[in-house]
Design a protein around this motif. Structure first.
Motif, PDB file in Angstrom:
ATOM      1  N   SER C 108      12.902  -3.814  -6.749  1.00  0.00           N
ATOM      2  CA  SER C 108      13.788  -4.055  -5.619  1.00  0.00           C
ATOM      3  C   SER C 108      14.120  -5.671  -5.752  1.00  0.00           C
ATOM      4  O   SER C 108      15.636  -5.974  -5.230  1.00  0.00           O
ATOM      5  CB  SER C 108      13.033  -4.670  -4.537  1.00  0.00           C
ATOM      6  OG  SER C 108      11.903  -5.251  -4.210  1.00  0.00           O
ATOM      7  N   LEU C 109      13.007  -6.613  -6.764  1.00  0.00           N
ATOM      8  CA  LEU C 109      13.515  -7.654  -7.308  1.00  0.00           C
ATOM      9  C   LEU C 109      14.709  -7.557  -7.767  1.00  0.00           C
ATOM     10  O   LEU C 109      16.044  -8.371  -8.165  1.00  0.00           O
ATOM     11  CB  LEU C 109      12.309  -8.449  -7.661  1.00  0.00           C
ATOM     12  CG  LEU C 109      11.359  -8.687  -7.176  1.00  0.00           C
ATOM     13  CD1 LEU C 109      10.653  -8.774  -7.442  1.00  0.00           C
ATOM     14  CD2 LEU C 109      11.710  -8.958  -5.845  1.00  0.00           C
ATOM     15  N   ARG C 150      -1.809   2.835  -4.418  1.00  0.00           N
ATOM     16  CA  ARG C 150      -1.221   1.568  -4.325  1.00  0.00           C
ATOM     17  C   ARG C 150      -0.181   0.956  -5.566  1.00  0.00           C
ATOM     18  O   ARG C 150       0.313  -0.108  -4.983  1.00  0.00           O
ATOM     19  CB  ARG C 150      -2.632   0.543  -5.356  1.00  0.00           C
ATOM     20  CG  ARG C 150      -3.640   1.138  -4.717  1.00  0.00           C
ATOM     21  CD  ARG C 150      -4.702   0.317  -5.441  1.00  0.00           C
ATOM     22  NE  ARG C 150      -6.646   0.742  -5.338  1.00  0.00           N
ATOM     23  CZ  ARG C 150      -6.597   0.176  -6.266  1.00  0.00           C
ATOM     24  NH1 ARG C 150      -6.720  -0.243  -7.929  1.00  0.00           N
ATOM     25  NH2 ARG C 150      -7.974   1.077  -6.545  1.00  0.00           N
ATOM     26  N   VAL C 151       0.639   1.411  -6.317  1.00  0.00           N
ATOM     27  CA  VAL C 151       1.719   0.976  -6.723  1.00  0.00           C
ATOM     28  C   VAL C 151       2.938   0.664  -5.148  1.00  0.00           C
ATOM     29  O   VAL C 151       3.559   0.600  -5.231  1.00  0.00           O
ATOM     30  CB  VAL C 151       2.253   1.844  -8.048  1.00  0.00           C
ATOM     31  CG1 VAL C 151       3.508   1.554  -8.325  1.00  0.00           C
ATOM     32  CG2 VAL C 151       1.304   1.714  -8.925  1.00  0.00           C
ATOM     33  N   ALA C 152       2.448   2.388  -5.053  1.00  0.00           N
ATOM     34  CA  ALA C 152       3.528   2.588  -3.873  1.00  0.00           C
ATOM     35  C   ALA C 152       3.930   1.637  -3.074  1.00  0.00           C
ATOM     36  O   ALA C 152       4.468   1.441  -2.357  1.00  0.00           O
ATOM     37  CB  ALA C 152       3.698   3.692  -3.040  1.00  0.00           C
ATOM     38  N   LEU C 153       2.523   0.792  -2.118  1.00  0.00           N
ATOM     39  CA  LEU C 153       2.251  -0.148  -1.447  1.00  0.00           C
ATOM     40  C   LEU C 153       2.993  -0.970  -1.914  1.00  0.00           C
ATOM     41  O   LEU C 153       3.266  -1.711  -1.561  1.00  0.00           O
ATOM     42  CB  LEU C 153       0.776  -0.036  -0.990  1.00  0.00           C
ATOM     43  CG  LEU C 153       0.429  -0.680  -0.141  1.00  0.00           C
ATOM     44  CD1 LEU C 153       0.915   0.087   1.225  1.00  0.00           C
ATOM     45  CD2 LEU C 153      -1.249  -0.887  -0.171  1.00  0.00           C
ATOM     46  N   ALA C 154       2.237  -1.224  -3.033  1.00  0.00           N
ATOM     47  CA  ALA C 154       2.899  -2.643  -3.648  1.00  0.00           C
ATOM     48  C   ALA C 154       4.869  -2.684  -3.285  1.00  0.00           C
ATOM     49  O   ALA C 154       5.363  -3.513  -3.580  1.00  0.00           O
ATOM     50  CB  ALA C 154       2.208  -2.834  -5.472  1.00  0.00           C
ATOM     51  N   ARG C 155       5.057  -1.931  -4.428  1.00  0.00           N
ATOM     52  CA  ARG C 155       6.479  -1.747  -4.373  1.00  0.00           C
ATOM     53  C   ARG C 155       6.938  -1.403  -2.965  1.00  0.00           C
ATOM     54  O   ARG C 155       8.428  -1.918  -3.332  1.00  0.00           O
ATOM     55  CB  ARG C 155       6.823  -0.232  -4.935  1.00  0.00           C
ATOM     56  CG  ARG C 155       8.489  -0.151  -5.256  1.00  0.00           C
ATOM     57  CD  ARG C 155       8.555   1.240  -6.242  1.00  0.00           C
ATOM     58  NE  ARG C 155       8.273   2.642  -5.171  1.00  0.00           N
ATOM     59  CZ  ARG C 155       8.892   3.431  -5.295  1.00  0.00           C
ATOM     60  NH1 ARG C 155       9.204   3.781  -6.271  1.00  0.00           N
ATOM     61  NH2 ARG C 155       9.295   3.999  -3.837  1.00  0.00           N
ATOM     62  N   ALA C 156       6.654  -0.882  -1.960  1.00  0.00           N
ATOM     63  CA  ALA C 156       6.894  -1.589  -0.525  1.00  0.00           C
ATOM     64  C   ALA C 156       7.198  -2.766  -0.164  1.00  0.00           C
ATOM     65  O   ALA C 156       7.645  -3.139   0.598  1.00  0.00           O
ATOM     66  CB  ALA C 156       6.709  -0.327   0.292  1.00  0.00           C
ATOM     67  N   ALA C 157       6.215  -3.228  -0.747  1.00  0.00           N
ATOM     68  CA  ALA C 157       5.196  -4.627  -0.044  1.00  0.00           C
ATOM     69  C   ALA C 157       5.461  -5.800  -0.472  1.00  0.00           C
ATOM     70  O   ALA C 157       6.317  -7.144  -0.147  1.00  0.00           O
ATOM     71  CB  ALA C 157       3.978  -5.099  -0.471  1.00  0.00           C
ATOM     72  N   ILE C 158       6.855  -5.713  -1.773  1.00  0.00           N
ATOM     73  CA  ILE C 158       7.283  -6.634  -2.407  1.00  0.00           C
ATOM     74  C   ILE C 158       8.901  -6.912  -1.775  1.00  0.00           C
ATOM     75  O   ILE C 158       8.759  -8.339  -2.086  1.00  0.00           O
ATOM     76  CB  ILE C 158       7.686  -5.972  -3.878  1.00  0.00           C
ATOM     77  CG1 ILE C 158       7.678  -8.228  -4.593  1.00  0.00           C
ATOM     78  CG2 ILE C 158       8.933  -5.100  -4.732  1.00  0.00           C
ATOM     79  CD1 ILE C 158       7.201  -8.048  -6.113  1.00  0.00           C
ATOM     80  N   THR C 159       8.958  -6.003  -0.877  1.00  0.00           N
ATOM     81  CA  THR C 159      10.752  -6.360  -0.388  1.00  0.00           C
ATOM     82  C   THR C 159       9.976  -7.613   0.371  1.00  0.00           C
ATOM     83  O   THR C 159      11.085  -7.908   1.290  1.00  0.00           O
ATOM     84  CB  THR C 159      10.919  -5.327   0.160  1.00  0.00           C
ATOM     85  OG1 THR C 159      10.233  -4.124   1.469  1.00  0.00           O
ATOM     86  CG2 THR C 159      11.577  -4.218  -1.284  1.00  0.00           C
TER      87      THR C 159
END
Lengths: 287, 295, 372
Positions: C108-109, C150-159
């Motif tokens: 997303s970044l 966890r990766v999915a969570l990180a990918r979502a949370a970084i937004t």
């Protein structure tokens, strides 16, 4: 701005249509139009609506024998290529246990597809000819006294060349549909007491039929539209619908050729439509 | 104790006959023989002409092999009896490259369109199937006549290009269908969720995931074009492509030059496959490098 | 550490939201729901009940046919997911298979056009937070289910979303991992301090995680409330049966008095029922009552002295399942469904019952809960 689903669909198919309309739809219409025209016999055509071209085709006994020959080749090729293709695909999917080896053997089957068809066809000459390898071998073994004449420049040779060229069109789609059969279904059938024949009849065959149908479409349309293999491999002994049509074009008998082309195209489309009625190819491929 | 029965099942001494890896059903041997015969029939003839193309000047069309030399290749290059083979080669490769690029791009777009139903999609689908199965020569004549009516000269890079696309595109799209059945719509939705524009989604997600499939489409496009005969015959204009050249040779030439041409054209095909497979491997390496590098 | 993550308003309000795909039937049919900022909300229901559709409408992957969706007080219908500041964790995660963990998280970044240095720094930080740094350079197919989550969570949370939407996040995991990742989700939600909306069909998952459980059926909300409310005081038969842990019996009200009444059923003679404040009953009215399975006492029939304030039904035992800390006893009593008692293990073996034994299932009258 958000585009509707229909708009996106059409936008993405524009390039395809930009090819299909001028290079498929229009040419077919041109041929259709020409089939109702008259000729001055020197390559010129003039617009004077007539059905005489069609009348000529349907009253000529030559037409029927041409279609008989061509359909005969199509059916024979279809039978041999589908039987060989089915069992080869079956062997690769269900008998070769190591998937890497199966993939390797599959590639071995497909490699010749990337080489020239014409070259592959003429490559039978040193084998099937009167002095070819097969006749020599049979003579050496004392199985025959005179070389077999029917091997080359015959219907036999035509079918051999077609099967050689087209079996790959069967193997790939059948392999593809068989590879998607969940192996656990077969185990479940075995548990339920099915014999291996039952499994073939009730599971594998029905589940590979989309592959067989797709292969059949390729084989039928290619054989029906071919004149080259027949011309070379039959040594002039057999003619084909497209061959006769090509001769007509050669002597500038366009309207006559066009009428015959329309009849052939309609026949091929009908055959394909029949296959499509049996199997919904689009749904099956995208599955 | 409750585990005991399951331990029993792997005991080879059990009375029930278990199939070990060496114990294959009889059909295996029948089918393996069929497969071997098929492969033999597939490759045997081709290999025999490759061998025969290396004969010397006395060489004929059948075995036995007479001498060994590159005479017929030389003959081929000299074009003494073979016509404009080099030019045909060049044209065929250019045409095939053109067809390949267009086929990949258009098939990709059409494949994306066909993932969802849209009004009229069935018509487009049947038009595509029609184009695929229409007798090539008929289509070729229609295109030739059409160009004639419009007063445009036929040429390999105009009419023949279109004629070949009318066959490679439906083929490519059918392959795309199979490839795209593995493309999960969730990936695109996830990309959108993370703020990607449609263009970014295509470039960063869809294309990389479909890359191997697109290479396959390219390979099909190239081969189908490089080998196309029926549709090209009436549309190539005054300058021949390679299959047309070979065709006229089969009718006139009865010397191993023909075989030499077969050998050369096969080598070219294999070089193309080699390059394509190399590209796939390279693509995968890049992914692999990305995952192991960056430390 | 969490200061960058938005504490901004992540309260959600659905007002009259309905969704129809064919303009005849409604997948979601008139939903009104308020979810407070920072809540862990579970949408619970069987498959096809419309819970995923609601999630996708909040995410912006689908638009409601009618109704408003407000996040932080503003209507977001028609906005892109990013503009809504929602992020979704997809069922089976939808991790990009061709990208490394690092590139997945940074996606997303990257599409936002952030400089590489800044991107790397933030990605690193996020990966550290969810403990995926050690496999940052693997691709998704090389990860276990828990790692993928966890990766999915990180990918979502970084937004930096104000709402995180989770579509059946635990369904791809095996039982053991599911419990572990469930605890992790709860921890992450507290760490991020944002609203989580979690769709599931597993009642245990919802009850364990949620501050607010929304039970759905056929496109409508049956009950919304705290986990305890839903479990202890289900509103109707559907909720009671879906959440489980309850015996539901139906009958007609008889002998209405000031402090109680009787319930007469077709499969049992009669039981005493309490009268809740604010609940009007009429003589002859047909109602359902729920009795928690762990509040049932099994007695031998004819055993002397039913304690005061107790009532019950009689039946035969049809099954006994040992569950470890309790024993599940199934009876045919009081109707078409099985009547179940959870008997504490120790007490069960003081006088163990066997299949075929007649028993009297007793409970405190005031423990029965009247359903709609």
């Amino acid at each position: 701005m958000k585009l509707s689903r229909n708009a996106i669909g059409w936008l993405n198919t524009i390039p395809l249509l930009a090819v299909l309309i001028p290079f498929f739809v229009v040419p077919i219409l041109v041929v259709l139009m020409a089939s109702f025209m008259q000729t001055d016999g020197f390559g010129g055509m003039f617009m004077d609506f007539t059905l005489s071209n069609y009348a000529g085709i349907f009253t000529s006994s030559l037409t029927y024998s041409l279609y008989y020959e061509t359909i005969k080749f199509a059916v024979l090729t279809l039978i041999f290529s589908s039987v060989i293709g089915f069992w080869v695909a079956y062997f690769l999917v269900f008998h070769v246990r190591n998937p890497l080896i199966a993939m390797g053997l599959f590639l071995v089957c497909t490699v010749p597809f990337w080489t020239s068809n014409i070259i592959r066809m003429i490559s039978w000459i040193p084998l099937l000819g009167k002095e070819g390898l097969i006749n020599r071998a049979l003579l050496e073994l004392g199985l025959i006294n005179h070389p077999l004449e029917f091997l080359l420049y015959s219907s036999f040779a035509v079918v051999v060349a077609y099967v050689h060229q087209l079996t790959i069109f069967m193997i790939v789609p059948i392999f593809n549909s068989m590879a998607r059969i969940d192996k656990r279904i077969i185990e479940a059938a075995l548990d339920a007491g099915a014999s291996r024949l039952d499994i073939m009849r009730l599971i594998i065959l029905p589940m590979s039929k989309s592959g067989i149908a797709l292969g059949a479409i390729f084989v039928v349309s290619i054989v029906m539209g071919d004149f080259f293999v027949v011309k070379v491999m039959s040594g002039g002994g057999s003619a084909s619908v497209v061959g006769a049509f090509y001769e007509d074009v050669g002597v500038l008998q366009y309207p006559n050729a066009a009428a015959s082309a329309v009849v052939l195209t309609v026949l091929v489309m009908l055959m394909v439509a029949l296959i499509l009625r049996i199997v919904n190819i689009r749904r099956e491929i995208a599955r | 104790m409750t585990n005991a029965p399951s331990v029993q099942t792997v005991n080879p001494a059990r009375p029930r006959k278990r199939r070990s890896s060496g114990d294959r059903p009889w059909t295996f041997y029948v089918l393996a023989s069929l497969f071997a015969l098929y492969v033999l029939a597939l490759y045997g003839p081709m290999i025999s002409i490759y061998i025969l193309s290396f004969q010397d000047v006395r060489g004929g069309l059948v075995f036995p092999m007479r001498g060994f030399s590159f005479y017929w290749f030389n003959e081929l290059v000299m074009q003494t009896r073979a016509g404009d083979v080099a030019g045909a080669f060049k044209r065929s490769i250019c045409l095939a490259a053109l067809v390949t690029v267009i086929t990949v791009v258009f098939s990709f777009m059409a494949g994306m369109a066909f993932r969802r139903r849209f009004r009229g999609d069935t018509i487009v689908f049947y038009m595509m199937i029609g184009s695929l199965v229409a007798p090539g020569l008929v289509l070729g004549i229609g295109i030739g006549l059409g160009f004639q009516m419009l007063g445009i000269p036929t040429n390999w890079y105009t009419s023949a290009l279109g004629a070949q696309l009318s066959w490679t595109l439906p083929f490519g799209i059918l392959v795309m269908f199979a490839v795209m059945s593995r493309l999960n719509g969730n990936w695109e939705e996830a990309a959108r969720d993370l703020g990607a524009t449609p263009a970014q989604t295509t470039r960063l997600v869809v294309l990389p995931i479909l890359a191997p499939g697109l290479v396959a489409v390219a390979l099909f496009g190239f081969t189908l074009s490089y080998d196309e005969f029926a549709r090209t015959l009436q549309t190539a204009g005054s300058q021949n492509t390679l299959p047309l050249e070979i065709w006229s040779m089969t009718l006139n030439v009865t010397s191993p030059v023909l075989y030499a041409l077969g050998t050369v054209s096969t080598i070219v095909s294999f070089v193309i496959i080699g390059i394509s497979l190399g590209m796939i491997v390279l693509l995968q390496r890049r992914i692999a490098a990305r995952k192991s590098g960056n430390q | 550490m969490e200061s960058r993550v938005s504490k901004g308003k992540g309260d959600i309000e659905l007002a009259g939201v309905a969704k129809s795909y064919d303009e005849r039937t409604y997948a979601v049919d008139g939903i009104n729901l308020k979810i407070p900022d920072g809540a862990y909300c579970c949408l619970l229901g069987p498959s096809g009940c419309g819970k995923s559709t609601i999630l996708r409408m909040i995410a912006g992957h689908e638009d409601p046919t009618v109704g408003e969706i407000l996040i932080g007080g503003e209507d977001v219908v028609g906005l892109d997911p990013v503009a809504r500041r929602t992020a979704m964790m997809f069922q089976s995660y939808a991790l990009f298979p061709h990208l490394s963990v690092r590139d997945n998280v940074a996606f997303s970044l990257r599409v936002k056009g952030m400089s590489k240095a800044e991107r790397d720094r933030r990605t690193e930080e996020m990966m550290e937070k969810v403990q995926i740094l050690e496999f940052a350079d693997r691709i998704p197919s090389q990860l276990s289910g828990g790692q993928q989550q966890r990766v999915a969570l990180a990918r979502a949370a970084i937004t930096e979303p104000r709402v995180l939407l989770l579509d059946e996040p635990l369904s791809a995991l095996d039982e053991h991992l599911r419990l572990k990742m469930r605890a992790e989700l709860s921890r992450m939600q507290r760490a991020l301090g944002i609203t989580f909306i979690h769709v599931t069909h597993t009642q245990l998952e919802a009850i364990a995680l949620a501050d607010m459980v929304v039970v759905m059926d056929k496109g409508v909300i049956r009950q919304a409330g705290s986990a305890r409310e839903i479990y202890a005081a289900p509103k109707d038969r559907y909720v009671a049966e879906f959440i489980g842990g309850q015996n539901v019996i139906s009958g007609r009200v008889r002998g209405l008095g000031a402090s109680g009444a009787r319930l007469e059923g077709s499969a049992f003679p009669s039981v005493d029922i309490p009268i809740h404040a604010g609940r009007r009953l009429e003589d002859g009215q047909s109602i359902d009552i729920a009795i928690r399975r762990d509040e049932i006492n099994l007695l031998r029939p004819g055993q002397a002295g039913l304690p005061g304030g107790t009532t019950g039904v009689e039946g035969a035992i049809v099954g006994v399942e040992y569950q470890g800390n309790f024993v599940k006893v199934l009876m045919n009593a009081a109707g078409e469904d099985e009547f179940v008692a959870y008997v504490p293990e120790r007490r069960f073996f003081e006088d163990d019952f066997h299949v075929g034994d007649r028993v009297f299932a007793a409970w405190q009258v005031e423990h029965a809960h009247l359903l709609v």
